[in-house]
Design an enzyme around this catalytic site. Structure first.
Site, mmCIF file in Angstrom:
data_model
loop_
_atom_site.group_PDB
_atom_site.id
_atom_site.type_symbol
_atom_site.label_atom_id
_atom_site.label_comp_id
_atom_site.label_asym_id
_atom_site.label_seq_id
_atom_site.Cartn_x
_atom_site.Cartn_y
_atom_site.Cartn_z
ATOM 1 C CD GLU A 272 -0.884 1.283 4.500
ATOM 2 O OE1 GLU A 272 -0.443 2.129 3.681
ATOM 3 O OE2 GLU A 272 -2.081 0.932 4.551
ATOM 4 C CG ASP B 135 -3.237 1.599 -2.106
ATOM 5 O OD1 ASP B 135 -4.401 1.474 -2.513
ATOM 6 O OD2 ASP B 135 -2.850 1.126 -1.020
ATOM 7 C CG HIS C 131 -1.617 -1.177 1.599
ATOM 8 N ND1 HIS C 131 -2.968 -1.307 1.389
ATOM 9 C CD2 HIS C 131 -1.212 -2.350 2.160
ATOM 10 C CE1 HIS C 131 -3.372 -2.499 1.791
ATOM 11 N NE2 HIS C 131 -2.321 -3.154 2.262
ATOM 12 C CE1 TYR C 132 -2.123 5.667 -2.634
ATOM 13 C CE2 TYR C 132 -0.574 5.308 -4.432
ATOM 14 C CZ TYR C 132 -1.835 5.665 -3.980
ATOM 15 O OH TYR C 132 -2.800 6.034 -4.887
ATOM 16 C CB THR C 133 0.759 6.179 4.111
ATOM 17 O OG1 THR C 133 1.711 7.162 3.669
ATOM 18 C CG2 THR C 133 1.493 4.936 4.586
ATOM 19 C CG HIS D 77 -5.311 -1.713 -1.042
ATOM 20 N ND1 HIS D 77 -5.542 -0.684 -0.142
ATOM 21 C CD2 HIS D 77 -6.299 -2.620 -0.815
ATOM 22 C CE1 HIS D 77 -6.615 -0.975 0.579
ATOM 23 N NE2 HIS D 77 -7.091 -2.135 0.187
#
Length: 350
Positions: A114, A172, A50-52, A162
């Site tokens: 993440e 993401d 994922h990215y945050t 994701h």
């Protein structure tokens, strides 16, 4: 007397201070771990990235104080840090409503990582501007991925984003995440470029229908309805697929290159691909020779008239001979009929 009591009291106090505390009694039943079963595997089947969409402090605060969580957080900056936020033996709440192939609700069967990254911002033209992942961050992330994959036996086709497991909700880690570098490290399933090039002309000649694309996307792992139409869900899932394998163009259009990528990814490596038909070449037909001009027909010269043949003098017919009289034979007398006795009638034989 006081001189005797004071040393004794000090000795008693010193002894109390050095006496180890009584250990607490263990709670629960006593467990013997002498034996270990052979038939077992890790509960972690998937690894999800994922990215945050936030900075380091905000990411830490959100992932530790709110309901959403992840097993690991990789920060951004010159010296990125890896934080373990949830033990790998426990479920973290990072996947949400999700599915891949025959599995759903992947929180219980995955490890989530993440990565601190702003995600994307809107452009004045209405598009999206995605942010790259710094080299320092990837240098920290790759060893972590290799360690997790090795310890849990996670297959390359199950290292996902994701956007793979929830394509209608999430984008993401986005099109700038270096999936191909992960593939070079053996961490991610990747299509063979030569096989893609070999099969692409088939789809350039004839593009499959939407049912074909939807079936291939489902075989690859996406949850997609088979509608046969280029509806919003189909475009979104195509875009998620293209962000990973063809990030130069992820508009969600069903084109020949996307079809070739899907064909290769859904065909086992040792199985044959459709063969591009070889065009039939025929030997060139030699040109006809130039027409021979007709030979003029020269009329034959009429032959000179032949000399007249002599006409023979007719011979008079010979005179007919005179008829000769033929004597008439005498007629013999007819005998009287004889009397024949009566014969009895024939009888049918059996």
């Amino acid at each position: 007397m006081k001189q005797l009591l004071v040393p004794a009291l000090l000795a008693l106090l010193a002894g109390c201070a050095t006496t180890p505390p009584t250990p607490l009694a263990p709670t629960g039943p006593k467990i013997d771990t002498t034996y270990t079963a052979k038939g077992q595997s890790s509960r972690a089947r998937f690894l999800v990235l994922h990215y945050t969409v936030s900075d380091n402090p905000s990411s830490i605060k959100i992932l530790t104080e709110q309901q959403v969580s992840a097993h690991y957080l990789v920060t951004n900056g010159p010296q990125p840090v890896i934080y373990r936020l949830v033990d790998e033996n426990r479920a973290a709440y990072h996947a949400g409503v999700s599915s891949w192939k025959n599995y759903t609700q992947l929180n219980s069967s995955s490890i989530g990582i993440e990565i601190v990254n702003p995600g994307w911002t809107s452009t004045p033209e209405g598009g999206r501007l995605f942010y790259p992942f710094p080299q320092e961050q990837m240098d920290v992330l790759l060893p972590l991925l290799k360690d997790i994959v090795q310890r849990h036996g996670i297959a390359p086709e199950n290292v996902l984003g994701h956007s793979d497991i929830a394509p209608l909700r999430k984008q993401d880690p986005g099109p700038l995440f270096p999936w191909q570098r992960l593939a070079q490290e053996g961490l991610v399933l990747w299509p063979d470029a030569n096989r893609v090039a070999n099969v692409r002309p088939i789809f350039e000649a004839t593009l499959p229908d939407l049912f074909w694309f939807q079936r291939k996307l489902a075989t690859h792992g996406f949850a997609i309805q088979q509608t046969g139409m280029l509806d919003q869900q189909t475009r979104t899932v195509l875009s998620a697929f293209q962000m990973k394998y063809r990030p130069s163009d992820f508009a969600g259009n069903p084109d020949a290159e996307t079809a070739a990528l899907l064909e290769v990814l859904t065909t086992p490596a040792n199985a044959p691909l459709p063969v591009v038909p070889t065009p039939v070449t025929t030997a060139p037909v030699p040109p006809l020779p130039p027409a021979t001009p007709p030979v003029p027909v020269v009329p034959e010269t009429a032959p000179a008239p032949a000399a007249p043949l002599p006409v023979p003098t007719p011979v008079p017919p010979a005179p007919m001979p005179a008829p000769v009289a033929v004597p008439t034979p005498a007629t013999p007398p007819v005998p009287a009929p004889a009397v024949v006795p009566a014969t009895p009638a024939a009888v049918n034989t059996p």
